[in-house]
Motif scaffolding. Structure first.
Motif, mmCIF file in Angstrom:
data_model
loop_
_atom_site.group_PDB
_atom_site.id
_atom_site.type_symbol
_atom_site.label_atom_id
_atom_site.label_comp_id
_atom_site.label_asym_id
_atom_site.label_seq_id
_atom_site.Cartn_x
_atom_site.Cartn_y
_atom_site.Cartn_z
ATOM 1 N N SER A 1 1.459 -10.345 -19.392
ATOM 2 C CA SER A 1 1.955 -10.505 -17.927
ATOM 3 C C SER A 1 2.798 -9.406 -17.610
ATOM 4 O O SER A 1 2.567 -8.611 -16.340
ATOM 5 C CB SER A 1 2.436 -11.876 -17.734
ATOM 6 N N ARG A 2 3.490 -9.122 -18.335
ATOM 7 C CA ARG A 2 4.659 -7.837 -17.932
ATOM 8 C C ARG A 2 3.881 -6.561 -18.084
ATOM 9 O O ARG A 2 4.085 -5.596 -17.146
ATOM 10 C CB ARG A 2 5.782 -7.630 -19.063
ATOM 11 N N LEU A 3 2.795 -6.372 -18.938
ATOM 12 C CA LEU A 3 2.025 -5.154 -18.593
ATOM 13 C C LEU A 3 1.272 -4.900 -17.625
ATOM 14 O O LEU A 3 0.988 -3.931 -16.874
ATOM 15 C CB LEU A 3 1.054 -5.000 -20.056
ATOM 16 N N VAL A 4 0.703 -6.161 -17.093
ATOM 17 C CA VAL A 4 -0.184 -6.336 -15.824
ATOM 18 C C VAL A 4 0.871 -5.870 -14.736
ATOM 19 O O VAL A 4 0.388 -5.198 -13.795
ATOM 20 C CB VAL A 4 -0.709 -7.751 -15.482
ATOM 21 N N PHE A 5 1.843 -6.555 -14.678
ATOM 22 C CA PHE A 5 2.999 -5.988 -13.661
ATOM 23 C C PHE A 5 3.160 -4.528 -13.853
ATOM 24 O O PHE A 5 3.378 -4.032 -12.726
ATOM 25 C CB PHE A 5 4.319 -6.848 -13.967
ATOM 26 N N SER B 1 -1.207 -0.982 -1.916
ATOM 27 C CA SER B 1 -1.119 -1.830 -0.709
ATOM 28 C C SER B 1 -0.759 -3.131 -0.701
ATOM 29 O O SER B 1 -0.675 -4.222 0.094
ATOM 30 C CB SER B 1 -2.468 -1.779 0.300
ATOM 31 N N ILE B 2 -0.747 -3.711 -2.068
ATOM 32 C CA ILE B 2 -0.348 -5.150 -2.538
ATOM 33 C C ILE B 2 0.478 -5.145 -3.556
ATOM 34 O O ILE B 2 0.558 -4.323 -4.461
ATOM 35 C CB ILE B 2 -1.696 -5.924 -2.877
ATOM 36 N N ASP B 3 1.652 -5.807 -3.326
ATOM 37 C CA ASP B 3 2.795 -5.933 -4.284
ATOM 38 C C ASP B 3 2.425 -7.180 -5.214
ATOM 39 O O ASP B 3 1.940 -7.935 -4.748
ATOM 40 C CB ASP B 3 4.202 -5.934 -3.889
ATOM 41 N N LEU B 4 2.891 -6.909 -6.505
ATOM 42 C CA LEU B 4 2.680 -7.959 -7.517
ATOM 43 C C LEU B 4 3.940 -8.470 -7.979
ATOM 44 O O LEU B 4 4.706 -7.695 -8.200
ATOM 45 C CB LEU B 4 1.719 -7.674 -8.644
ATOM 46 N N LYS B 5 4.362 -9.512 -7.550
ATOM 47 C CA LYS B 5 5.380 -10.236 -8.222
ATOM 48 C C LYS B 5 5.122 -11.201 -9.408
ATOM 49 O O LYS B 5 4.150 -11.975 -9.356
ATOM 50 C CB LYS B 5 6.217 -11.109 -7.339
ATOM 51 N N GLU C 1 2.443 -13.383 -8.006
ATOM 52 C CA GLU C 1 2.297 -13.466 -6.411
ATOM 53 C C GLU C 1 1.726 -12.208 -6.030
ATOM 54 O O GLU C 1 2.342 -10.975 -6.295
ATOM 55 C CB GLU C 1 3.395 -13.785 -5.618
ATOM 56 N N PHE C 2 0.843 -12.116 -5.035
ATOM 57 C CA PHE C 2 0.033 -11.041 -4.564
ATOM 58 C C PHE C 2 0.665 -11.147 -3.341
ATOM 59 O O PHE C 2 0.173 -11.602 -2.180
ATOM 60 C CB PHE C 2 -1.378 -10.983 -4.605
ATOM 61 N N ILE C 3 1.406 -9.975 -2.833
ATOM 62 C CA ILE C 3 2.136 -9.872 -1.547
ATOM 63 C C ILE C 3 1.414 -8.485 -0.883
ATOM 64 O O ILE C 3 1.783 -7.318 -1.221
ATOM 65 C CB ILE C 3 3.383 -9.717 -1.633
ATOM 66 N N PRO C 4 0.792 -8.676 0.486
ATOM 67 C CA PRO C 4 0.349 -7.489 0.953
ATOM 68 C C PRO C 4 1.675 -6.792 1.675
ATOM 69 O O PRO C 4 2.195 -7.278 2.295
ATOM 70 C CB PRO C 4 -0.586 -8.077 2.296
#
Length: 148
Positions: free
Chosen positions: A57-61, A70-74, A85-88
């Protein structure tokens, strides 16, 4: 401009799930995103132990910027689980197909390294019964609308 082009492609192809469908067909092992995560995980591959989901998960982040800016990942710890969480960044420049595609890519990569860890999907960009059922058929886990 891109949003209009994607919508046009969807109407021509008559595919309301073009992001999910295209990203489910991609050879993920050829993606720089996958390769970066895989290179970090190589030292663990010689052991018979499962990869820790938290590590993946941390590597994915950490390497998410290789997919899109164009999308942030939390990554949010929640009751013993991890929530992505995928945040445009700009709703005017994004559409549901782009978010769908990014979600599918992240899912496939996590599933490749940690099979069976995905337990539930909450989506904000889709909310009809048919859309949620289609998501469930693609991801193989229960899907619920995100309550804003």
């Amino acid at each position: 401009m891109i949003v209009k082009e994607v919508e046009y492609i969807c109407s021509v192809l008559q595919d309301n799930y073009v992001g999910l469908n295209l990203h489910s067909l991609i050879n993920i092992e050829s993606l720089p995103y996958y390769k970066a995560i895989n290179d970090c995980i190589k030292p663990f591959s010689s052991t018979d132990n499962e990869l820790p989901f938290l590590l993946v998960s941390r590597l994915v982040f950490r390497f998410f910027f290789l997919i899109t800016e164009s999308i942030d990942l939390k990554v949010v710890p929640e009751k013993g689980l991890i929530r992505f969480e995928f945040i445009p960044n700009d709703l005017e420049l994004m559409n549901k197909h782009q978010i769908d595609g990014v979600m599918m890519t992240v899912y496939r990569i996590v599933e490749d390294f940690c099979p069976g860890f995905l337990k539930m999907i909450y989506v904000a960009q889709r909310n009809s019964t048919y859309e949620l059922e289609y998501y469930q058929s693609m991801f193989g886990v229960p899907v619920e609308p995100e309550l804003c």
